[in-house]
Design a protein around this motif. Structure first.
Motif, PDB file in Angstrom:
ATOM      1  N   ARG A 260       0.816  -1.212   0.000  1.00  0.00           N
ATOM      2  CA  ARG A 260       0.000   0.000   0.000  1.00  0.00           C
ATOM      3  C   ARG A 260       0.855   1.269   0.000  1.00  0.00           C
ATOM      4  NH1 ARG A 260      -5.392  -0.185   0.638  1.00  0.00           N
ATOM      5  NH2 ARG A 260      -6.360  -2.152   1.227  1.00  0.00           N
ATOM      6  N   ALA A 261       2.112   1.145   0.395  1.00  0.00           N
ATOM      7  CA  ALA A 261       2.991   2.311   0.411  1.00  0.00           C
ATOM      8  C   ALA A 261       3.562   2.626  -0.959  1.00  0.00           C
ATOM      9  CB  ALA A 261       4.133   2.093   1.404  1.00  0.00           C
ATOM     10  N   ILE A 262       3.406   1.707  -1.919  1.00  0.00           N
ATOM     11  CA  ILE A 262       3.996   1.912  -3.236  1.00  0.00           C
ATOM     12  C   ILE A 262       3.358   3.100  -3.940  1.00  0.00           C
ATOM     13  CG2 ILE A 262       4.241   0.911  -5.546  1.00  0.00           C
ATOM     14  CD1 ILE A 262       4.571  -1.813  -4.189  1.00  0.00           C
ATOM     15  N   GLN A 263       2.020   3.172  -3.931  1.00  0.00           N
ATOM     16  CA  GLN A 263       1.348   4.239  -4.675  1.00  0.00           C
ATOM     17  C   GLN A 263       1.681   5.641  -4.148  1.00  0.00           C
ATOM     18  OE1 GLN A 263      -3.070   4.683  -4.723  1.00  0.00           O
ATOM     19  NE2 GLN A 263      -2.831   4.360  -6.933  1.00  0.00           N
ATOM     20  N   PRO A 264       1.555   5.908  -2.834  1.00  0.00           N
ATOM     21  CA  PRO A 264       1.955   7.246  -2.366  1.00  0.00           C
ATOM     22  C   PRO A 264       3.426   7.544  -2.609  1.00  0.00           C
ATOM     23  CG  PRO A 264       1.407   5.814  -0.510  1.00  0.00           C
ATOM     24  CD  PRO A 264       0.947   5.127  -1.744  1.00  0.00           C
ATOM     25  N   ALA A 265       4.281   6.509  -2.552  1.00  0.00           N
ATOM     26  CA  ALA A 265       5.703   6.727  -2.828  1.00  0.00           C
ATOM     27  C   ALA A 265       5.903   7.166  -4.272  1.00  0.00           C
ATOM     28  CB  ALA A 265       6.491   5.453  -2.539  1.00  0.00           C
ATOM     29  N   LEU A 266       5.170   6.559  -5.209  1.00  0.00           N
ATOM     30  CA  LEU A 266       5.284   6.941  -6.614  1.00  0.00           C
ATOM     31  C   LEU A 266       4.804   8.375  -6.841  1.00  0.00           C
ATOM     32  CD1 LEU A 266       4.140   3.658  -8.403  1.00  0.00           C
ATOM     33  CD2 LEU A 266       6.458   4.570  -8.210  1.00  0.00           C
ATOM     34  N   TRP A 267       3.701   8.761  -6.171  1.00  0.00           N
ATOM     35  CA  TRP A 267       3.203  10.128  -6.313  1.00  0.00           C
ATOM     36  C   TRP A 267       4.248  11.129  -5.847  1.00  0.00           C
ATOM     37  CZ3 TRP A 267      -0.803  12.367  -8.692  1.00  0.00           C
ATOM     38  CH2 TRP A 267      -1.878  11.565  -9.094  1.00  0.00           C
ATOM     39  N   LEU A 268       4.873  10.844  -4.707  1.00  0.00           N
ATOM     40  CA  LEU A 268       5.852  11.783  -4.165  1.00  0.00           C
ATOM     41  C   LEU A 268       7.137  11.786  -4.986  1.00  0.00           C
ATOM     42  CD1 LEU A 268       5.418  11.111  -0.337  1.00  0.00           C
ATOM     43  CD2 LEU A 268       4.769  13.189  -1.565  1.00  0.00           C
ATOM     44  N   LEU A 269       7.613  10.600  -5.346  1.00  0.00           N
ATOM     45  CA  LEU A 269       8.898  10.505  -6.021  1.00  0.00           C
ATOM     46  C   LEU A 269       8.836  10.978  -7.466  1.00  0.00           C
ATOM     47  CD1 LEU A 269      10.110   7.052  -4.648  1.00  0.00           C
ATOM     48  CD2 LEU A 269      11.154   9.273  -4.195  1.00  0.00           C
ATOM     49  N   ILE A 270       7.772  10.637  -8.177  1.00  0.00           N
ATOM     50  CA  ILE A 270       7.687  10.957  -9.604  1.00  0.00           C
ATOM     51  C   ILE A 270       6.915  12.256  -9.828  1.00  0.00           C
ATOM     52  CG2 ILE A 270       6.865  10.161 -11.846  1.00  0.00           C
ATOM     53  CD1 ILE A 270       7.296   7.298 -10.876  1.00  0.00           C
ATOM     54  N   PHE A 271       5.648  12.280  -9.416  1.00  0.00           N
ATOM     55  CA  PHE A 271       4.821  13.453  -9.663  1.00  0.00           C
ATOM     56  C   PHE A 271       5.354  14.656  -8.884  1.00  0.00           C
ATOM     57  CE2 PHE A 271       1.079  16.160  -9.382  1.00  0.00           C
ATOM     58  CZ  PHE A 271       0.525  16.036 -10.642  1.00  0.00           C
ATOM     59  N   GLY A 272       5.629  14.458  -7.605  1.00  0.00           N
ATOM     60  CA  GLY A 272       6.070  15.572  -6.771  1.00  0.00           C
ATOM     61  C   GLY A 272       7.409  16.138  -7.194  1.00  0.00           C
ATOM     62  N   GLU A 273       8.398  15.246  -7.377  1.00  0.00           N
ATOM     63  CA  GLU A 273       9.730  15.710  -7.754  1.00  0.00           C
ATOM     64  C   GLU A 273       9.716  16.377  -9.136  1.00  0.00           C
ATOM     65  OE1 GLU A 273      12.435  15.859  -6.123  1.00  0.00           O
ATOM     66  OE2 GLU A 273      12.426  14.379  -4.514  1.00  0.00           O
ATOM     67  N   THR A 274       8.967  15.817 -10.084  1.00  0.00           N
ATOM     68  CA  THR A 274       8.930  16.372 -11.435  1.00  0.00           C
ATOM     69  C   THR A 274       8.286  17.752 -11.458  1.00  0.00           C
ATOM     70  OG1 THR A 274       8.825  14.146 -12.395  1.00  0.00           O
ATOM     71  CG2 THR A 274       8.133  15.987 -13.792  1.00  0.00           C
ATOM     72  N   PHE A 275       7.123  17.883 -10.821  1.00  0.00           N
ATOM     73  CA  PHE A 275       6.416  19.165 -10.870  1.00  0.00           C
ATOM     74  C   PHE A 275       7.108  20.220 -10.010  1.00  0.00           C
ATOM     75  CE2 PHE A 275       3.309  16.868 -13.137  1.00  0.00           C
ATOM     76  CZ  PHE A 275       2.454  17.773 -13.735  1.00  0.00           C
ATOM     77  N   THR A 276       7.898  19.794  -9.040  1.00  0.00           N
ATOM     78  CA  THR A 276       8.691  20.760  -8.289  1.00  0.00           C
ATOM     79  C   THR A 276       9.714  21.418  -9.204  1.00  0.00           C
ATOM     80  OG1 THR A 276       8.418  19.556  -6.208  1.00  0.00           O
ATOM     81  CG2 THR A 276      10.293  21.049  -6.360  1.00  0.00           C
ATOM     82  N   ARG A 277      10.317  20.629 -10.090  1.00  0.00           N
ATOM     83  CA  ARG A 277      11.301  21.171 -11.011  1.00  0.00           C
ATOM     84  C   ARG A 277      10.650  21.964 -12.144  1.00  0.00           C
ATOM     85  NH1 ARG A 277      13.483  17.007  -8.517  1.00  0.00           N
ATOM     86  NH2 ARG A 277      15.747  16.836  -8.269  1.00  0.00           N
ATOM     87  N   LEU A 278       9.476  21.529 -12.583  1.00  0.00           N
ATOM     88  CA  LEU A 278       8.804  22.230 -13.673  1.00  0.00           C
ATOM     89  C   LEU A 278       8.213  23.569 -13.227  1.00  0.00           C
ATOM     90  CD1 LEU A 278       6.832  19.344 -15.447  1.00  0.00           C
ATOM     91  CD2 LEU A 278       8.833  20.563 -16.302  1.00  0.00           C
ATOM     92  N   ARG A 279       7.854  23.648 -11.933  1.00  0.00           N
ATOM     93  CA  ARG A 279       7.176  24.836 -11.397  1.00  0.00           C
ATOM     94  C   ARG A 279       5.909  25.155 -12.196  1.00  0.00           C
ATOM     95  NH1 ARG A 279      10.609  27.154  -7.771  1.00  0.00           N
ATOM     96  NH2 ARG A 279      12.835  26.642  -8.001  1.00  0.00           N
TER      97      ARG A 279
END
Length: 273
Positions: free
Chosen positions: A49-68
């Motif tokens: 169950r921790a896989i999905q939130p980890a993917l959101w934070l690692l992929i979506f969060g990290e990417t959109f932080t850089r894209l602004r």
């Protein structure tokens, strides 16, 4: 000459308010203990169950932080996202809790529970707050991952305690919503379909991923009627210190949970038939 003895006073079959509160508290405690025992026996479920939130934070969060691409002011997007993913993980756990009720009905467990003196509201509340306990364990894992990624989380114990209350209240509401759906559709297959159909609209129709002021007008209206938005708002205010109307957030979550427990209790008998 014998004196007739006075008849003993009649004992009311209905427990008083204090007795009902004790029953409710014991039922909630028992359900929470059962939930913790389940987690101890099957710890692999926590990891999956921790896989999905980890993917959101690692992929979506990290990417959109850089894209602004999503304006969040002076707050890094990853920090803004973390409380929303925490609320999402609790939602995904609680929204399918009705499946467990249907399984208990099919196994005959629910019928046995309903003939006990325990009020139906206590049964539903016990399951609702047991979902909150499970969500808290999930929330702890999300918080640990967020801290590893450098999210600026609070270390104030009072704020963390309030965060736990918010997670439990939100999980209790969505668990009872799932029980209400189960009481209407009466089958696991239909519940799974409806649960999957409403989960993503609840998530994307909240402020979990983006600020409300970026939404179109019709979505803003839906967001204000979505309990998940109030849960996310409270979590952001408590965890990363963004402006939040905590009184309103706690009031909406507590009121929605109480109403949901009442409706789910009313439908419990229909589910058992």
């Amino acid at each position: 000459m014998s004196v007739p003895l006075a008849a003993p006073p009649a004992v009311s079959a209905d427990p008083g308010p204090l007795a009902q509160l004790r029953i409710l508290a014991s039922r909630v405690g028992a359900m929470c203990l059962i939930e913790l025992q389940k987690l101890r026996r099957d710890q692999t479920e926590l990891l999956t169950r921790a896989i999905q939130p980890a993917l959101w934070l690692l992929i979506f969060g990290e990417t959109f932080t850089r894209l602004r691409a999503i304006p969040t002011g002076s707050i890094p997007y990853l920090d803004y996202l973390a409380p929303g993913i925490l609320a999402q993980s609790a939602l995904f756990i609680a929204i399918f809790y009705g499946i467990q009720i249907i399984w208990e009905r099919d196994a005959g467990v629910l019928a046995k529970l309903l003939v006990t003196p325990t009020p139906r509201a206590a049964l539903v509340a016990g399951k609702a707050f047991a979902a909150g306990v499970r969500a808290l364990v999930q929330a702890l894992m999300v918080l640990i991952l967020s801290a590893i990624l450098g999210v600026g989380l609070t270390a104030n114990p009072l704020r963390l305690l309030a965060m736990a209350v918010v997670v439990v209240l939100g999980s209790a509401f969505f668990c009872c919503l799932s029980i209400v759906i189960a009481g209407v559709v009466l089958s696991r297959e239909r519940l799974m379909g409806i649960g999957q159909a409403i989960t993503m609209p609840l998530f994307f129709g909240s402020n979990a991923l983006y600020p409300v002021n970026l939404m179109p007008g019709w979505l803003k209206v839906l967001s204000h009627a979505n309990p998940l938005s109030y849960q996310v708002d409270a979590l952001r205010g408590l965890l990363i210190g963004t402006p939040a109307n905590l009184g309103l957030d706690f009031g909406v979550l507590a009121g929605a949970s109480a109403i949901a427990i009442g409706v789910a209790s009313a439908l419990l008998g229909r589910l058992a038939r």
